[in-house]
Design a protein around this motif. Structure first.
Motif, PDB file in Angstrom:
ATOM      1  N   UNK A 116      60.077  -2.048  65.642  1.00 35.32           N
ATOM      2  CA  UNK A 116      59.454  -3.370  65.490  1.00 35.32           C
ATOM      3  C   UNK A 116      59.775  -4.272  66.677  1.00 35.32           C
ATOM      4  N   UNK A 117      60.713  -3.851  67.509  1.00 36.86           N
ATOM      5  CA  UNK A 117      61.126  -4.616  68.679  1.00 36.86           C
ATOM      6  C   UNK A 117      60.215  -4.270  69.864  1.00 36.86           C
ATOM      7  N   UNK A 118      59.491  -5.235  70.430  1.00 45.78           N
ATOM      8  CA  UNK A 118      58.584  -4.946  71.554  1.00 45.78           C
ATOM      9  C   UNK A 118      59.289  -4.347  72.767  1.00 45.78           C
ATOM     10  N   UNK A 119      60.555  -4.699  72.966  1.00 41.87           N
ATOM     11  CA  UNK A 119      61.287  -4.136  74.104  1.00 41.87           C
ATOM     12  C   UNK A 119      61.494  -2.638  73.945  1.00 41.87           C
ATOM     13  N   UNK A 120      61.753  -2.189  72.717  1.00 36.21           N
ATOM     14  CA  UNK A 120      61.882  -0.755  72.454  1.00 36.21           C
ATOM     15  C   UNK A 120      60.564  -0.055  72.766  1.00 36.21           C
ATOM     16  N   UNK A 121      59.474  -0.641  72.341  1.00 38.90           N
ATOM     17  CA  UNK A 121      58.165  -0.030  72.587  1.00 38.90           C
ATOM     18  C   UNK A 121      57.894   0.097  74.085  1.00 38.90           C
ATOM     19  N   UNK A 122      58.232  -0.946  74.834  1.00 37.04           N
ATOM     20  CA  UNK A 122      58.000  -0.890  76.279  1.00 37.04           C
ATOM     21  C   UNK A 122      58.892   0.162  76.938  1.00 37.04           C
ATOM     22  N   UNK A 123      60.134   0.238  76.485  1.00 37.92           N
ATOM     23  CA  UNK A 123      61.061   1.220  77.057  1.00 37.92           C
ATOM     24  C   UNK A 123      60.572   2.636  76.791  1.00 37.92           C
ATOM     25  N   UNK A 124      60.076   2.888  75.593  1.00 32.42           N
ATOM     26  CA  UNK A 124      59.586   4.221  75.260  1.00 32.42           C
ATOM     27  C   UNK A 124      58.261   4.535  75.958  1.00 32.42           C
ATOM     28  N   UNK A 125      57.475   3.515  76.191  1.00 36.57           N
ATOM     29  CA  UNK A 125      56.261   3.720  76.971  1.00 36.57           C
ATOM     30  C   UNK A 125      56.622   4.128  78.396  1.00 36.57           C
ATOM     31  N   UNK A 126      57.667   3.534  78.929  1.00 37.28           N
ATOM     32  CA  UNK A 126      58.135   3.920  80.268  1.00 37.28           C
ATOM     33  C   UNK A 126      58.579   5.381  80.298  1.00 37.28           C
ATOM     34  N   UNK A 127      59.186   5.848  79.213  1.00 34.27           N
ATOM     35  CA  UNK A 127      59.593   7.255  79.131  1.00 34.27           C
ATOM     36  C   UNK A 127      58.372   8.164  79.205  1.00 34.27           C
ATOM     37  N   UNK A 128      57.361   7.855  78.426  1.00 31.64           N
ATOM     38  CA  UNK A 128      56.122   8.652  78.477  1.00 31.64           C
ATOM     39  C   UNK A 128      55.569   8.683  79.896  1.00 31.64           C
ATOM     40  N   UNK A 129      55.515   7.544  80.527  1.00 34.46           N
ATOM     41  CA  UNK A 129      54.948   7.476  81.875  1.00 34.46           C
ATOM     42  C   UNK A 129      55.779   8.260  82.884  1.00 34.46           C
ATOM     43  N   UNK A 130      57.093   8.261  82.720  1.00 36.26           N
ATOM     44  CA  UNK A 130      57.946   9.034  83.626  1.00 36.26           C
ATOM     45  C   UNK A 130      57.527  10.499  83.650  1.00 36.26           C
ATOM     46  N   UNK A 131      57.366  11.092  82.472  1.00 37.05           N
ATOM     47  CA  UNK A 131      57.022  12.516  82.399  1.00 37.05           C
ATOM     48  C   UNK A 131      55.556  12.762  82.739  1.00 37.05           C
ATOM     49  N   UNK A 132      54.690  11.827  82.378  1.00 37.73           N
ATOM     50  CA  UNK A 132      53.275  11.967  82.747  1.00 37.73           C
ATOM     51  C   UNK A 132      53.101  11.926  84.262  1.00 37.73           C
ATOM     52  N   UNK A 133      53.862  11.086  84.932  1.00 35.38           N
ATOM     53  CA  UNK A 133      53.795  11.026  86.399  1.00 35.38           C
ATOM     54  C   UNK A 133      54.243  12.348  87.024  1.00 35.38           C
ATOM     55  N   UNK A 134      55.174  13.049  86.360  1.00 41.28           N
ATOM     56  CA  UNK A 134      55.594  14.363  86.859  1.00 41.28           C
ATOM     57  C   UNK A 134      54.528  15.424  86.655  1.00 41.28           C
ATOM     58  N   UNK A 135      53.615  15.171  85.715  1.00 45.44           N
ATOM     59  CA  UNK A 135      52.522  16.115  85.509  1.00 45.44           C
ATOM     60  C   UNK A 135      52.505  16.841  84.188  1.00 45.44           C
ATOM     61  N   UNK A 136      53.350  16.439  83.201  1.00 47.77           N
ATOM     62  CA  UNK A 136      53.291  17.119  81.914  1.00 47.77           C
ATOM     63  C   UNK A 136      51.931  16.863  81.270  1.00 47.77           C
ATOM     64  N   UNK A 137      51.511  17.809  80.446  1.00 51.21           N
ATOM     65  CA  UNK A 137      50.153  17.792  79.900  1.00 51.21           C
ATOM     66  C   UNK A 137      50.059  17.180  78.508  1.00 51.21           C
ATOM     67  N   UNK A 138      51.189  16.708  77.996  1.00 46.09           N
ATOM     68  CA  UNK A 138      51.161  16.066  76.696  1.00 46.09           C
ATOM     69  C   UNK A 138      52.503  16.144  76.012  1.00 46.09           C
TER      70      UNK A 138
END
Length: 526
Positions: A175-197
């Motif tokens: 429910x904390x927006x900061x947690x959501x942003x931090x986890x979105x950054x995690x997704x982007x880290x691996x997506x930038x490396x090229x993972x497919x999902x």
């Protein structure tokens, strides 16, 4: 089939990295070991590998207690090892999916260490902290899925924190927006490396009741079930707000092209299909786990197929799972003969199939002595049958080698007794040969990938259905009983049968014999 996304056309293969291939002799599988076996996977005919967690972790729950979401645990190798694996997989035409574990972190994660340091710490609200009840006990009656209370007392800050699993796995506050942003950054880290999902761990648990109300008792609880089944999980799972999180994750993945979002969700079908969202804004595939616990009968499976297919939203793509790291292996659940029938079922149903490593060689649950138990689920609830070690034993590559070619050291779990890859490769009647033929058949028949599923029926122990694409039809028949059977079949030619000598034979319209444990796929004359 070009109008379908790769994950709709493809077959996913789950790797439990501790148990797939050890490259350095420490008895634990690793990323270089997976890389060394990618040729095998490409030859098998799968399209994507899903790798269970390899993040830095104290390993209280074997990687599902994450201490750093953007790195690799030295046990499994390095971030460079992962990049090399990703590059090699892509060159072989294989996609790579990662396990994403957003519900909870490790209690060793810097976020939690800051959160528990003081009630005034900026990250205090990143986790679920509550004052004691008036009697000094836990804030409410919520139970851990690993047994006991889900609340852990912190003597320093004089509050309880919530953990749906182990106390070493505190739940994040989504429910904390900061947690959501931090986890979105995690997704982007691996997506930038090229993972497919991503396969998202316990997606349906991410949000808890804002009022922290007690869960009601489960009057249908039976002795021997997990402890948390004593309650209906009304306030600790499947909360309405979780769908906002799913939409946000899906939106992030869309920015990176054709990536897939898969949700681990153990819910009845009417609730499960809501995770597809509306007009495709939810998970691409909420995992359909019905086959994991199904009563193995033609009538039950026929009902399951029909109910699931009819419940899917118009925009939804189906999927089926036969085994995973949390459930007994299919060959142990229903026996070796019916495991062959189940393979034909999985790879001819409508939707994306997910295989579990070793099922393609008929691996059975390992026998784990009491002094060899590793799984905290069994250690915390001994004798309750909650242990997952039996389905996580090492892959058996070569029976002629020590430890079946998995490791030159002492394996972290004992090796089971199934015939190895090497022993099965040259045997046309082996389970491995059956899987390779099935995967090849899928690639060569558009109706098995893109076609509708029709005429689902059960007659005695025989399940039959058709896959149809335009004027192309394939008929599937599965003998799920312990004796020979007869069935009504259309005229056609057998494309594949678990009785290998029958492949290529014609079948005439009308009554056809089906051997015990036989499953066949036939093209239908139109």
């Amino acid at each position: 089939m070009s109008e379908l996304a790769w994950w709709q056309r493809g077959v996913i293969y789950q790797i439990y990295p501790r148990s797939f291939q050890d490259s350095n002799g420490d008895g634990i599988g690793d990323l270089p070991g997976i890389s060394a076996r990618l040729d095998y996977l490409a030859a098998l005919g799968i399209d994507a590998v899903w790798i269970s967690p390899v993040y830095p972790s104290p390993m209280a729950d074997f990687g599902y207690d994450v201490a750093d979401y953007c790195h690799v645990d030295p046990m499994f190798g390095t971030l460079d090892d992962f990049k090399q694996l990703l590059d090699r997989a892509h060159r072989l035409g294989l996609r790579v999916l990662l396990d994403f574990v957003p519900n909870h972190s490790s209690d060793r994660h810097p976020w939690f260490e800051e959160s528990r340091s003081s009630r005034d710490d900026p990250k205090r609200d990143w986790y679920l902290w509550r004052d004691p009840a008036p009697d000094g006990g836990p804030p409410n009656n919520w139970l851990s899925r690993m047994g006991g209370s889900a609340w852990e007392w912190d003597g320093t800050t004089r509050q309880y924190y919530y953990h749906a699993f182990l106390r070493e796995q505190p739940d994040l506050n989504w429910r904390n927006p900061q947690v959501r942003r931090a986890m979105d950054d995690v997704l982007r880290f691996w997506l930038e490396l090229g993972v497919d999902g991503f396969r998202v761990d316990v997606l349906w648990l991410l949000i808890k009741d804002a009022q922290f109300r007690d869960n009601p008792p489960n009057t249908a609880y039976r002795f021997g079930e997990p402890d948390h089944h004593r309650q209906l999980q009304r306030y600790t799972e499947d909360q309405p707000e979780v769908h906002d999180i799913v939409r946000s994750m899906r939106a992030t993945l869309r920015e990176y092209g054709e990536r897939v979002l898969i949700g681990e969700i153990y819910l009845p079908v009417p609730q499960l299909v809501k995770y597809y969202g509306t007009a495709g804004d939810g998970a691409d595939m909420p995992f359909n786990f019905q086959l994991l616990n199904a009563r193995w009968s033609a009538g039950e499976i026929a009902r399951m197929i029909q109910d699931y297919d009819s419940a899917l939203p118009e925009h939804a793509w189906p999927n089926w799972v036969l085994g995973n790291h949390d459930n007994p292996r299919v060959a142990s659940r229903i026996g070796a003969s019916q495991a062959r029938v189940a393979a034909v079922l999985l790879l001819t149903l409508r939707g994306t199939p997910t295989l579990y490593y070793g099922d393609e060689i008929g691996m059975t649950d390992g026998v784990i002595a009491s002094d060899e138990i590793q799984d905290p689920a069994e250690r915390r609830q001994p004798g309750m049958g909650q242990g997952r070690d039996p389905e996580r034993t090492p892959m058996q590559w070569d029976g002629a080698l020590p430890n079946a070619g998995f490791t030159e050291g002492r394996p972290w779990l004992p090796i089971a007794s199934t015939a190895s890859v090497r022993e099965q490769l040259g045997d046309p009647s082996s389970m491995l040969s059956l899987y390779r033929r099935l995967l090849d058949l899928r690639r060569g028949h558009v109706e098995l990938v893109q076609g509708t599923i029709e005429n689902v029926a059960a007659c005695g122990d025989v399940l039959t259905y058709e896959r149809r694409y335009r004027d192309q039809r394939v008929f599937i028949a599965l003998n799920m009983g312990s004796e020979d059977a007869i069935m009504e079949a259309p005229a056609g030619v057998v494309l594949l049968s678990t009785v290998t000598s029958r492949t290529g034979q014609a079948i005439g319209e009308g009554i056809t014999h089906l051997a015990q444990g036989e499953a066949l796929v036939a093209s239908v004359r139109t």
